[in-house]
Motif scaffolding. Structure first.
Motif, mmCIF file in Angstrom:
data_model
loop_
_atom_site.group_PDB
_atom_site.id
_atom_site.type_symbol
_atom_site.label_atom_id
_atom_site.label_comp_id
_atom_site.label_asym_id
_atom_site.label_seq_id
_atom_site.Cartn_x
_atom_site.Cartn_y
_atom_site.Cartn_z
ATOM 1 N N SER A 111 -36.446 11.221 -0.581
ATOM 2 C CA SER A 111 -36.590 11.390 0.867
ATOM 3 C C SER A 111 -37.601 12.500 1.138
ATOM 4 O O SER A 111 -37.915 13.309 0.259
ATOM 5 C CB SER A 111 -35.244 11.744 1.500
ATOM 6 N N THR A 152 -37.067 15.059 2.919
ATOM 7 C CA THR A 152 -36.336 16.320 2.747
ATOM 8 C C THR A 152 -36.302 16.737 1.283
ATOM 9 O O THR A 152 -36.556 17.902 0.950
ATOM 10 C CB THR A 152 -34.900 16.184 3.296
ATOM 11 N N SER A 163 -44.132 11.522 7.137
ATOM 12 C CA SER A 163 -43.797 10.097 7.161
ATOM 13 C C SER A 163 -45.042 9.234 7.385
ATOM 14 O O SER A 163 -45.193 8.173 6.766
ATOM 15 C CB SER A 163 -42.725 9.793 8.206
#
Length: 160
Positions: free
Chosen positions: A94, A96, A123
Protein backbone atom coordinates in the motif's frame (compact mmCIF):
# COMPACT_ATOMS: atom_id res chain seq x y z
CA UNK A 1 23.82 3.27 -30.27
CA UNK A 2 23.99 5.97 -27.62
CA UNK A 3 27.67 5.40 -26.82
CA UNK A 4 28.58 6.03 -30.45
CA UNK A 5 26.27 9.00 -30.95
CA UNK A 6 27.70 12.27 -32.20
CA UNK A 7 24.51 14.09 -31.21
CA UNK A 8 25.42 15.44 -27.77
CA UNK A 9 25.98 18.68 -25.91
CA UNK A 10 28.67 19.27 -23.30
CA UNK A 11 27.37 20.27 -19.88
CA UNK A 12 30.66 21.91 -18.92
CA UNK A 13 33.33 23.68 -20.89
CA UNK A 14 36.17 21.58 -22.26
CA UNK A 15 38.58 23.31 -19.88
CA UNK A 16 36.48 22.51 -16.77
CA UNK A 17 38.41 21.39 -13.71
CA UNK A 18 36.91 20.29 -10.45
CA UNK A 19 37.86 22.96 -7.93
CA UNK A 20 36.88 20.86 -4.93
CA UNK A 21 39.65 19.19 -3.00
CA UNK A 22 39.70 15.41 -2.83
CA UNK A 23 39.05 15.67 0.92
CA UNK A 24 35.87 17.66 0.18
CA UNK A 25 34.72 15.03 -2.30
CA UNK A 26 35.47 12.30 0.25
CA UNK A 27 33.46 14.20 2.87
CA UNK A 28 30.43 14.43 0.58
CA UNK A 29 30.81 10.78 -0.36
CA UNK A 30 30.68 9.79 3.31
CA UNK A 31 27.46 11.76 3.76
CA UNK A 32 25.94 10.25 0.62
CA UNK A 33 26.90 6.71 1.60
CA UNK A 34 25.46 7.19 5.09
CA UNK A 35 22.14 8.49 3.77
CA UNK A 36 21.84 5.69 1.20
CA UNK A 37 22.48 3.13 3.92
CA UNK A 38 20.16 4.69 6.53
CA UNK A 39 17.38 6.53 4.65
CA UNK A 40 14.77 4.14 6.05
CA UNK A 41 15.78 5.11 9.60
CA UNK A 42 15.54 8.37 11.49
CA UNK A 43 18.63 10.32 10.44
CA UNK A 44 19.98 12.62 13.12
CA UNK A 45 21.84 15.71 11.95
CA UNK A 46 24.17 15.35 14.94
CA UNK A 47 25.25 11.89 13.78
CA UNK A 48 25.81 12.88 10.15
CA UNK A 49 27.76 16.01 11.07
CA UNK A 50 29.85 13.88 13.43
CA UNK A 51 30.75 11.48 10.62
CA UNK A 52 32.42 14.34 8.77
CA UNK A 53 33.82 15.97 11.93
CA UNK A 54 31.80 19.16 11.72
CA UNK A 55 29.38 20.97 14.00
CA UNK A 56 25.73 20.77 12.97
CA UNK A 57 25.62 24.43 11.92
CA UNK A 58 28.87 24.19 9.95
CA UNK A 59 27.68 20.99 8.26
CA UNK A 60 24.37 22.58 7.23
CA UNK A 61 26.17 25.59 5.71
CA UNK A 62 28.73 23.34 4.01
CA UNK A 63 26.10 20.98 2.60
CA UNK A 64 23.92 23.82 1.30
CA UNK A 65 26.92 25.50 -0.34
CA UNK A 66 28.03 22.29 -2.04
CA UNK A 67 24.60 21.05 -3.20
CA UNK A 68 22.31 24.10 -3.34
CA UNK A 69 19.82 22.22 -1.18
CA UNK A 70 19.34 21.59 2.49
CA UNK A 71 20.37 18.30 4.00
CA UNK A 72 16.76 17.46 4.82
CA UNK A 73 15.75 18.15 1.19
CA UNK A 74 18.49 15.74 0.08
CA UNK A 75 17.29 13.03 2.46
CA UNK A 76 13.70 13.53 1.29
CA UNK A 77 14.78 13.22 -2.35
CA UNK A 78 16.49 9.90 -1.61
CA UNK A 79 13.41 8.66 0.25
CA UNK A 80 11.01 9.78 -2.49
CA UNK A 81 13.26 8.13 -5.08
CA UNK A 82 12.86 4.85 -3.22
CA UNK A 83 9.12 5.38 -2.97
CA UNK A 84 8.91 6.01 -6.73
CA UNK A 85 10.75 2.76 -7.38
CA UNK A 86 8.40 0.85 -5.10
CA UNK A 87 5.27 2.52 -6.47
CA UNK A 88 6.22 1.64 -10.03
CA UNK A 89 7.35 -1.93 -9.39
CA UNK A 90 5.04 -3.30 -6.70
CA UNK A 91 1.30 -3.53 -6.43
CA UNK A 92 1.19 -5.57 -3.24
CA UNK A 93 2.42 -2.75 -0.97
CA UNK A 94 0.00 0.00 0.00
CA UNK A 95 1.03 3.62 -0.30
CA UNK A 96 1.16 3.78 3.50
CA UNK A 97 3.52 0.80 3.62
CA UNK A 98 5.70 2.39 0.95
CA UNK A 99 5.82 5.65 2.92
CA UNK A 100 7.08 3.87 6.04
CA UNK A 101 9.41 1.60 4.03
CA UNK A 102 10.95 4.74 2.51
CA UNK A 103 11.73 6.31 5.88
CA UNK A 104 8.77 8.63 6.46
CA UNK A 105 7.18 8.63 9.91
CA UNK A 106 3.83 10.05 8.87
CA UNK A 107 1.70 9.58 5.79
CA UNK A 108 0.84 13.28 5.64
CA UNK A 109 4.52 14.30 5.47
CA UNK A 110 5.16 11.61 2.84
CA UNK A 111 2.29 12.91 0.69
CA UNK A 112 3.49 16.51 1.08
CA UNK A 113 7.10 15.69 0.18
CA UNK A 114 6.07 13.38 -2.67
CA UNK A 115 3.88 16.09 -4.21
CA UNK A 116 6.62 18.70 -3.73
CA UNK A 117 9.25 16.60 -5.52
CA UNK A 118 7.21 14.85 -8.24
CA UNK A 119 4.29 17.28 -8.67
CA UNK A 120 2.00 14.22 -8.44
CA UNK A 121 0.21 12.34 -5.72
CA UNK A 122 1.60 8.88 -4.93
CA UNK A 123 -1.57 7.21 -6.23
CA UNK A 124 -1.42 9.12 -9.54
CA UNK A 125 2.29 8.30 -9.86
CA UNK A 126 1.55 4.60 -9.33
CA UNK A 127 -1.36 4.60 -11.80
CA UNK A 128 0.77 6.25 -14.49
CA UNK A 129 3.68 3.88 -13.85
CA UNK A 130 1.46 0.81 -14.02
CA UNK A 131 -0.13 2.06 -17.24
CA UNK A 132 3.35 2.52 -18.77
CA UNK A 133 4.31 -1.02 -17.73
CA UNK A 134 1.16 -2.46 -19.27
CA UNK A 135 1.81 -0.52 -22.50
CA UNK A 136 5.38 -1.81 -22.54
CA UNK A 137 4.17 -5.39 -22.10
CA UNK A 138 1.92 -4.94 -25.13
CA UNK A 139 4.57 -3.26 -27.27
CA UNK A 140 7.57 -5.45 -26.45
CA UNK A 141 6.61 -8.40 -28.69
CA UNK A 142 6.05 -6.01 -31.60
CA UNK A 143 9.42 -4.38 -30.96
CA UNK A 144 11.18 -7.76 -30.95
CA UNK A 145 9.43 -8.69 -34.16
CA UNK A 146 10.48 -5.46 -35.83
CA UNK A 147 14.08 -5.44 -34.55
CA UNK A 148 14.92 -9.11 -34.85
CA UNK A 149 12.54 -10.36 -37.52
CA UNK A 150 10.95 -12.76 -35.07
CA UNK A 151 7.56 -13.96 -36.19
CA UNK A 152 5.07 -13.73 -33.38
CA UNK A 153 2.19 -16.11 -33.10
CA UNK A 154 -0.96 -14.28 -32.21
CA UNK A 155 -1.98 -15.37 -28.75
CA UNK A 156 -4.17 -13.66 -26.18
CA UNK A 157 -2.18 -11.71 -23.65
CA UNK A 158 -2.68 -12.86 -20.09
CA UNK A 159 -1.81 -10.38 -17.40
CA UNK A 160 -1.45 -12.00 -14.02
Amino acid sequence: MLSNSTDYELITSINYTNTHKDSETDRMQKVHDYVIKHYRDTIQLQEVSGIVSMSEAAFCRYFKKRTNKTFSDFVNEIRIGNACKLLSTTEDLSITQIAYESGFNTLSNFNKQFQKITQKTPSLYRAEAMRKWSELILILPLYKSFMYGIRIQSQPLRLS
